[in-house]
Design an enzyme around this catalytic site. Structure first.
Site, PDB file in Angstrom:
ATOM      1  N   TYR A 183      46.026  35.399  46.470  1.00 52.17           N
ATOM      2  CA  TYR A 183      46.146  34.150  47.167  1.00 52.17           C
ATOM      3  C   TYR A 183      47.478  33.513  46.632  1.00 52.17           C
ATOM      4  O   TYR A 183      47.794  32.344  46.881  1.00 52.17           O
ATOM      5  CB  TYR A 183      45.273  33.255  46.674  1.00 52.17           C
ATOM      6  CG  TYR A 183      43.567  33.453  46.961  1.00 52.17           C
ATOM      7  CD1 TYR A 183      43.076  33.966  48.149  1.00 52.17           C
ATOM      8  CD2 TYR A 183      42.782  33.478  45.724  1.00 52.17           C
ATOM      9  CE1 TYR A 183      41.843  34.202  48.156  1.00 52.17           C
ATOM     10  CE2 TYR A 183      41.465  33.813  45.952  1.00 52.17           C
ATOM     11  CZ  TYR A 183      40.840  34.239  47.172  1.00 52.17           C
ATOM     12  OH  TYR A 183      39.654  34.441  47.312  1.00 52.17           O
ATOM     13  N   PRO A 212      30.049  21.809  44.617  1.00 52.60           N
ATOM     14  CA  PRO A 212      31.346  21.978  44.001  1.00 52.60           C
ATOM     15  C   PRO A 212      30.882  23.321  43.215  1.00 52.60           C
ATOM     16  O   PRO A 212      29.867  23.540  42.518  1.00 52.60           O
ATOM     17  CB  PRO A 212      31.341  21.150  42.980  1.00 52.60           C
ATOM     18  CG  PRO A 212      30.217  20.265  42.882  1.00 52.60           C
ATOM     19  CD  PRO A 212      29.197  20.519  44.078  1.00 52.60           C
ATOM     20  N   GLY A 213      31.886  24.322  43.181  1.00 53.60           N
ATOM     21  CA  GLY A 213      31.655  25.591  42.316  1.00 53.60           C
ATOM     22  C   GLY A 213      32.815  25.561  41.261  1.00 53.60           C
ATOM     23  O   GLY A 213      32.770  25.357  40.123  1.00 53.60           O
ATOM     24  N   ARG A 214      34.188  25.722  42.045  1.00 57.05           N
ATOM     25  CA  ARG A 214      35.493  25.740  40.789  1.00 57.05           C
ATOM     26  C   ARG A 214      35.344  24.546  40.292  1.00 57.05           C
ATOM     27  O   ARG A 214      35.791  24.369  38.959  1.00 57.05           O
ATOM     28  CB  ARG A 214      36.525  25.682  42.045  1.00 57.05           C
ATOM     29  CG  ARG A 214      37.718  25.881  41.483  1.00 57.05           C
ATOM     30  CD  ARG A 214      39.155  25.644  42.394  1.00 57.05           C
ATOM     31  NE  ARG A 214      38.856  26.240  43.516  1.00 57.05           N
ATOM     32  CZ  ARG A 214      39.010  27.401  43.833  1.00 57.05           C
ATOM     33  NH1 ARG A 214      39.880  28.289  43.590  1.00 57.05           N
ATOM     34  NH2 ARG A 214      38.871  27.813  45.210  1.00 57.05           N
ATOM     35  N   CYS A 250      47.830  50.102  37.769  1.00 59.92           N
ATOM     36  CA  CYS A 250      48.895  50.884  38.278  1.00 59.92           C
ATOM     37  C   CYS A 250      49.314  50.265  39.614  1.00 59.92           C
ATOM     38  O   CYS A 250      49.039  50.797  40.767  1.00 59.92           O
ATOM     39  CB  CYS A 250      48.549  52.461  38.536  1.00 59.92           C
ATOM     40  SG  CYS A 250      48.429  53.258  36.879  1.00 59.92           S
ATOM     41  N   GLU A 251      50.096  49.107  39.505  1.00 55.65           N
ATOM     42  CA  GLU A 251      50.427  48.541  40.716  1.00 55.65           C
ATOM     43  C   GLU A 251      51.217  47.126  40.418  1.00 55.65           C
ATOM     44  O   GLU A 251      50.931  46.586  39.454  1.00 55.65           O
ATOM     45  CB  GLU A 251      49.089  47.893  41.235  1.00 55.65           C
ATOM     46  CG  GLU A 251      49.492  46.996  42.615  1.00 55.65           C
ATOM     47  CD  GLU A 251      48.149  47.077  43.729  1.00 55.65           C
ATOM     48  OE1 GLU A 251      47.390  48.243  43.459  1.00 55.65           O
ATOM     49  OE2 GLU A 251      48.274  46.394  44.491  1.00 55.65           O
TER      50      GLU A 251
HETATM   51  N1  LLP Z   1      30.103  26.020  49.690  1.00 52.49           N
HETATM   52  C1  LLP Z   1      30.295  26.651  50.641  1.00 52.49           C
HETATM   53  C2  LLP Z   1      29.484  26.843  51.688  1.00 52.49           C
HETATM   54  C3  LLP Z   1      31.294  27.699  50.283  1.00 52.49           C
HETATM   55  O1  LLP Z   1      31.683  28.661  50.911  1.00 52.49           O
HETATM   56  C4  LLP Z   1      31.945  27.577  48.944  1.00 52.49           C
HETATM   57  C5  LLP Z   1      33.165  28.543  48.714  1.00 52.49           C
HETATM   58  C6  LLP Z   1      31.732  26.664  48.142  1.00 52.49           C
HETATM   59  C7  LLP Z   1      30.840  25.765  48.472  1.00 52.49           C
HETATM   60  C8  LLP Z   1      32.224  26.265  46.840  1.00 52.49           C
HETATM   61  O2  LLP Z   1      33.694  26.001  46.734  1.00 52.49           O
HETATM   62  P1  LLP Z   1      34.448  25.502  45.554  1.00 52.49           P
HETATM   63  O3  LLP Z   1      33.891  24.350  45.179  1.00 52.49           O
HETATM   64  O4  LLP Z   1      34.166  26.560  44.496  1.00 52.49           O
HETATM   65  O5  LLP Z   1      36.009  25.677  46.135  1.00 52.49           O
HETATM   66  N2  LLP Z   1      37.557  33.185  46.342  1.00 52.49           N
HETATM   67  C9  LLP Z   1      38.298  31.818  46.455  1.00 52.49           C
HETATM   68  C10 LLP Z   1      37.462  30.836  46.910  1.00 52.49           C
HETATM   69  C11 LLP Z   1      36.503  31.275  47.868  1.00 52.49           C
HETATM   70  C12 LLP Z   1      35.432  30.101  48.391  1.00 52.49           C
HETATM   71  C13 LLP Z   1      34.437  30.449  49.035  1.00 52.49           C
HETATM   72  N3  LLP Z   1      33.518  29.474  49.209  1.00 52.49           N
HETATM   73  C14 LLP Z   1      39.135  31.324  45.374  1.00 52.49           C
HETATM   74  O6  LLP Z   1      39.150  32.123  44.440  1.00 52.49           O
HETATM   75  O7  LLP Z   1      39.806  30.707  45.508  1.00 52.49           O
END
Ligand code: LLP
Length: 463
Positions: A364, A321-323, A391-392
């Site tokens: 998105y 998990p990141g987000r 500027c967009e």
């Molecule tokens: N693991 C892998 C292999 C990934 O490619 C990603 C995200 C994650 C974990 C983490 O995903 P999360 O839990 O954070 O959703 N820029 C986009 C999201 C791109 C995510 C790419 N990979 C946004 O702003 O929504």
């Protein structure tokens, strides 16, 4: 020749877009705890604070725009994920959501592992003291130099993304007398219910090796033959901002099926599976994310059940998990510069940041909420679009929201849930200087990533 002109921005003149919520919240001063970091409060005078410090003070000290990150909340979320998965599974924080050396130290202290996807993230992780064996290295086109660094550092695993990379990593490790632990990333044919640009596990895309057509089985066959690598498991990541566990269910089932095929063909039971990240968070009050313990319980049950029916030992599970960890812990603080009412349409409120500090709305169609945070107001709600200073015309931060009708230049606004993929995707468009990240905890605030300056811009421009 381009097929169509576009007016420097993707969308125009849709006064009430489809799905638009037409009613403002009952009380525009209320802060929905779903979207705000946990220590965020509005005090008696109506000023919002985080970590015990009022945003008016933070704006004075650090300027605007600024990302304000609630460190206690970040740490609490790390612990919630670690506790939910317990000792039988591993949680890797996905550094792409937001990474800095302070974040690495917090992760280390809270017992999490770290997923990096570039040489830059790897350097940040190692520099801040993350033990290499707790790092997973990702990417669909890692350079030879990145692979060498990862192998030499002794990262815990490299996630292999293509047939070429299987050979490349094996060769690099073998040359150095190493046996690199690896997983193979497979695409399981699941398209998570999310925006097309960020759904990754359907087959027509650049990541991983398809299960379909026996490709993944062939990748395993090749990996098992090579001395330089030790295949420890299979990896799958199905997309982003997912609320429905059904996608993970299908994905886990297909991965377990591959493990069973591997056992039948090679007599080897691969000990690990990684189900990736992608768990959703609340950007607006409409979103209903699940708690980590629900997610852990549901993923563990799915994998255990599938393994029992395939007569396999349950592998060790990991998630990325990141987000879901960093997203809700930060908000972006802006100052209002202009307020432009367009009769019969809406009011445009311009702030001192924009698409350079949050590209997600333009990229998105992401939805955000917004609040007036420097004071309380009992004025009537007005329909606004919060825009930046670029500027967009596509430079939109919050497409549709309600703010008090007396919102005026000099007011501070905050956009919550900007901890993930905002600073990490920030740009210098129009030579904007990227905002700082300020960590706030127990009445103390400190800059963990400083504001970029015009000097920084000139330093890169070698003339
Ligand atoms: N693991 C892998 C292999 C990934 O490619 C990603 C995200 C994650 C974990 C983490 O995903 P999360 O839990 O954070 O959703 N820029 C986009 C999201 C791109 C995510 C790419 N990979 C946004 O702003 O929504």
């Amino acid at each position: 020749m381009s097929r169509s002109a576009h007016p420097a921005g993707p969308r125009h003149a849709d006064v009430y877009p489809e799905g638009h919520y037409t009613a403002p919240a009952d009380d525009l001063n209320a802060l929905d705890e779903k979207v705000w970091a946990r220590t965020v409060r509005r005090n008696e005078e109506g000023v919002v604070s985080v970590g015990g410090i009022e945003v008016t003070r933070l704006a004075e000290e650090f300027g605007t725009p600024a990302y304000l990150l609630d460190e206690a909340d970040f740490r609490a979320r790390c612990r919630a994920w670690a506790d939910a998965f317990g000792t039988e599974a591993d949680v890797f924080y996905a550094g792409k959501a937001f990474l800095s050396r302070a974040v690495v130290r917090w992760l280390k202290e809270e017992g999490l592992n770290l997923d990096v996807c570039s040489g830059g993230e790897l350097t940040t992780a190692l520099d801040a003291g993350m033990p290499a064996e707790r790092i997973a290295f990702h990417g669909n086109n890692k350079s030879t130099e990145e692979i060498v660094r990862a192998v030499e550092a002794g990262v815990g695993r490299i996630v292999l993304d293509s047939f070429q990379e299987i050979v490349r990593v094996a060769h690099i490790a073998h040359e150095r007398g190493r046996r690199q632990r690896v997983q193979i990333r497979v695409t399981v044919g699941v398209e998570a219910h999310t925006h097309e640009f960020i759904a990754t596990a359907h087959e027509d895309q650049k990541f991983g090796i398809a299960l379909a057509g026996g490709q993944a089985a062939e990748a395993v066959r090749r990996a098992l033959k090579l001395d330089g690598i030790e295949l420890i498991g299979i990896h799958s990541h199905i997309g982003s901002q997912i609320f429905d566990m059904a996608g993970f269910e299908v994905s886990a089932r297909r991965v377990v099926q591959l493990l069973a095929e591997v056992r039948d063909e090679h007599g080897v039971e691969l000990p690990e599976i990684d189900l990736g990240g992608g768990l959703g968070i609340a950007y607006t009050s409409e979103d209903d994310p699940r708690e980590p313990h629900h997610i852990a319980k549901s993923l563990t049950e799915i994998v255990t059940r599938e393994c029992e029916s395939a007569n396999l030992r349950t592998p060790r599970i990991s998630v990325e998990p990141g987000r879901a960890i960093v997203g809700p812990t930060a908000f972006t603080l802006y100052e209002v510069g202009t307020v432009k009412p367009l009769e019969g349409l809406r009011t445009y409120v311009s702030v001192d940041g924009g698409m350079s500090d949050n590209i997600r709305t333009a990229l998105y169609d992401a939805e955000y909420s917004v609040a007036l945070v420097s004071r309380r107001s009992d004025a009537e709600p007005m329909l606004v679009r919060v825009v930046g200073k670029h500027c967009e015309s596509g430079d939109i931060l919050v497409r549709d929201a309600f703010l008090p009708a007396d919102t005026a230049p000099g007011d501070l606004l905050a956009v919550p849930a900007t901890g993930a993929y905002c600073r990490s995707m920030a740009s210098n468009y129009n030579h904007a200087c990227r905002p700082p990240v300020v960590a706030v905890k127990d009445g103390a605030a400190r800059v963990i990533v400083r504001r970029e300056t015009e000097e920084d811009l000139l330093r890169l421009d070698v003339g």
